[in-house]
Design a protein around this motif. Structure first.
Motif, PDB file in Angstrom:
ATOM      1  N   THR A 118       0.782  -1.301  -0.068  1.00 17.81           N
ATOM      2  CA  THR A 118       0.026  -0.058  -0.075  1.00 17.81           C
ATOM      3  C   THR A 118       0.838   1.261   0.022  1.00 17.81           C
ATOM      4  OG1 THR A 118      -0.434  -0.123   2.366  1.00 17.81           O
ATOM      5  CG2 THR A 118      -2.118  -0.855   0.953  1.00 17.81           C
ATOM      6  N   VAL A 121       1.649   1.869  -3.695  1.00 18.66           N
ATOM      7  CA  VAL A 121       0.388   2.425  -4.381  1.00 18.66           C
ATOM      8  C   VAL A 121       0.265   4.105  -3.862  1.00 18.66           C
ATOM      9  CG1 VAL A 121      -2.125   2.354  -4.315  1.00 18.66           C
ATOM     10  CG2 VAL A 121      -0.693   0.192  -4.435  1.00 18.66           C
ATOM     11  N   GLN A 124       2.654   6.164  -5.885  1.00 21.87           N
ATOM     12  CA  GLN A 124       2.490   6.297  -7.395  1.00 21.87           C
ATOM     13  C   GLN A 124       0.958   7.074  -7.429  1.00 21.87           C
ATOM     14  OE1 GLN A 124       1.805   1.956  -8.165  1.00 21.87           O
ATOM     15  NE2 GLN A 124       3.832   1.602  -8.248  1.00 21.87           N
ATOM     16  N   GLU A 125       0.011   6.721  -6.560  1.00 22.98           N
ATOM     17  CA  GLU A 125      -1.152   7.693  -6.717  1.00 22.98           C
ATOM     18  C   GLU A 125      -0.970   9.234  -6.327  1.00 22.98           C
ATOM     19  OE1 GLU A 125      -4.118   6.551  -8.161  1.00 22.98           O
ATOM     20  OE2 GLU A 125      -2.568   5.020  -8.658  1.00 22.98           O
ATOM     21  N   GLY A 128      -1.356  11.352  -9.258  1.00 17.97           N
ATOM     22  CA  GLY A 128      -2.228  11.728  -9.562  1.00 17.97           C
ATOM     23  C   GLY A 128      -3.402  12.446  -8.960  1.00 17.97           C
ATOM     24  N   THR A 129      -2.989  13.441  -7.939  1.00 20.59           N
ATOM     25  CA  THR A 129      -3.946  14.057  -7.432  1.00 20.59           C
ATOM     26  C   THR A 129      -4.401  15.243  -8.393  1.00 20.59           C
ATOM     27  OG1 THR A 129      -1.838  15.561  -6.554  1.00 20.59           O
ATOM     28  CG2 THR A 129      -2.604  13.737  -5.143  1.00 20.59           C
ATOM     29  N   LEU A 152      -7.866  13.323  -3.852  1.00 21.12           N
ATOM     30  CA  LEU A 152      -7.541  11.856  -4.357  1.00 21.12           C
ATOM     31  C   LEU A 152      -8.921  11.200  -4.117  1.00 21.12           C
ATOM     32  CD1 LEU A 152      -5.336  10.300  -6.205  1.00 21.12           C
ATOM     33  CD2 LEU A 152      -4.518   9.686  -3.746  1.00 21.12           C
ATOM     34  N   GLU A 156     -10.648   5.394  -6.364  1.00 16.95           N
ATOM     35  CA  GLU A 156      -9.513   5.110  -7.272  1.00 16.95           C
ATOM     36  C   GLU A 156      -8.483   4.408  -6.420  1.00 16.95           C
ATOM     37  OE1 GLU A 156      -7.969   8.246  -9.656  1.00 16.95           O
ATOM     38  OE2 GLU A 156     -10.048   8.894 -10.317  1.00 16.95           O
ATOM     39  N   MET A 157      -8.268   4.904  -5.209  1.00 15.07           N
ATOM     40  CA  MET A 157      -7.251   4.418  -4.201  1.00 15.07           C
ATOM     41  C   MET A 157      -7.391   2.723  -3.897  1.00 15.07           C
ATOM     42  SD  MET A 157      -4.300   4.690  -2.650  1.00 15.07           S
ATOM     43  CE  MET A 157      -4.253   6.375  -2.625  1.00 15.07           C
ATOM     44  N   LYS A 160      -6.708   0.747  -7.198  1.00 15.94           N
ATOM     45  CA  LYS A 160      -5.429   0.590  -7.287  1.00 15.94           C
ATOM     46  C   LYS A 160      -4.775  -0.405  -6.372  1.00 15.94           C
ATOM     47  CE  LYS A 160      -4.713   3.370 -10.998  1.00 15.94           C
ATOM     48  NZ  LYS A 160      -4.397   2.797 -12.284  1.00 15.94           N
TER      49      LYS A 160
END
Length: 194
Positions: A118, A121, A124-125, A128-129, A152, A156-157, A160
């Motif tokens: 996690t 993840v 990485q995420e 994309g904010t 965010l 989506e979180m 992923k």
């Protein structure tokens, strides 16, 4: 008939005047309660509209610099750090509750693997904010101040995380996406009560 309309209009006007008067009285009371040596500060990109909720992780921050671009970078960096912290706390609660509710012999190893994956993840995420508010001001000293709010999506979180967790050979044996998602959604609801 005309008397009735005039009566209704008069009552409506009185009600409007009473509500305006009540609002002014509340403002006066609030103003009196404020200490004399303090000034109310309105901060852009903050307040209820920018709080995390059951659907989105949100964070906001301010950055100041002589350079406009640097002020934005500072604000964004601070907001992302706050966002990552909020996500990490929610994920930690999710993992703790999920693992504790799952009958598994290797609980400690399972928690470590969940947390490691996690973290990947989350890192990485964060790229994309989405910026949901940005204001730039210039101070009297000539510095730039950037106010920023980012978000965010919780859906989506979790999607992923599911993608990453379901690929892990060790976790795949004991991993139940629906149960994990339900636990995650319960943790997201707690954000609204903070």
């Amino acid at each position: 008939m005309k008397i009735k309309k005039v009566g209704v209009m008069a009552i409506t006007a009185l009600a409007l005047m009473a509500s305006v008067s009540a609002c002014k009285n509340k403002e006066k009371i609030a103003e009196r309660e404020r200490p004399a040596d303090e000034v109310l500060v309105n901060v852009y990109c903050s307040g209820e509209d920018y709080f995390s909720n059951s659907k989105f992780f949100r964070a906001n921050s301010v950055g100041e610099s002589m350079d406009q671009s640097t002020s934005k970078k500072k604000a964004m960096s601070n907001a992302k750090a706050d966002l990552a912290s909020a996500i990490q706390t929610t994920i930690k609660g999710t993992i703790d509750n999920y693992v504790n509710s799952t009958e598994v012999n290797n609980v400690e190893q399972l928690e470590e693997r969940f947390e490691g994956l996690t973290r990947e993840v989350i890192n990485q995420e964060l790229v994309g904010t989405k910026t949901i508010c940005e204001k730039v001001t210039k101070t009297s000293s000539g510095n730039y101040k950037t106010y920023i709010a980012i978000e965010l999506s919780g859906d989506e979180m979790v999607s992923k995380m599911n993608e990453r967790l379901s690929k892990d050979e060790i976790l795949k044996v004991d991993y139940d996406y629906e149960k994990f998602k339900k636990t995650f959604e319960e943790e997201m609801k707690k954000l609204e009560n903070r």
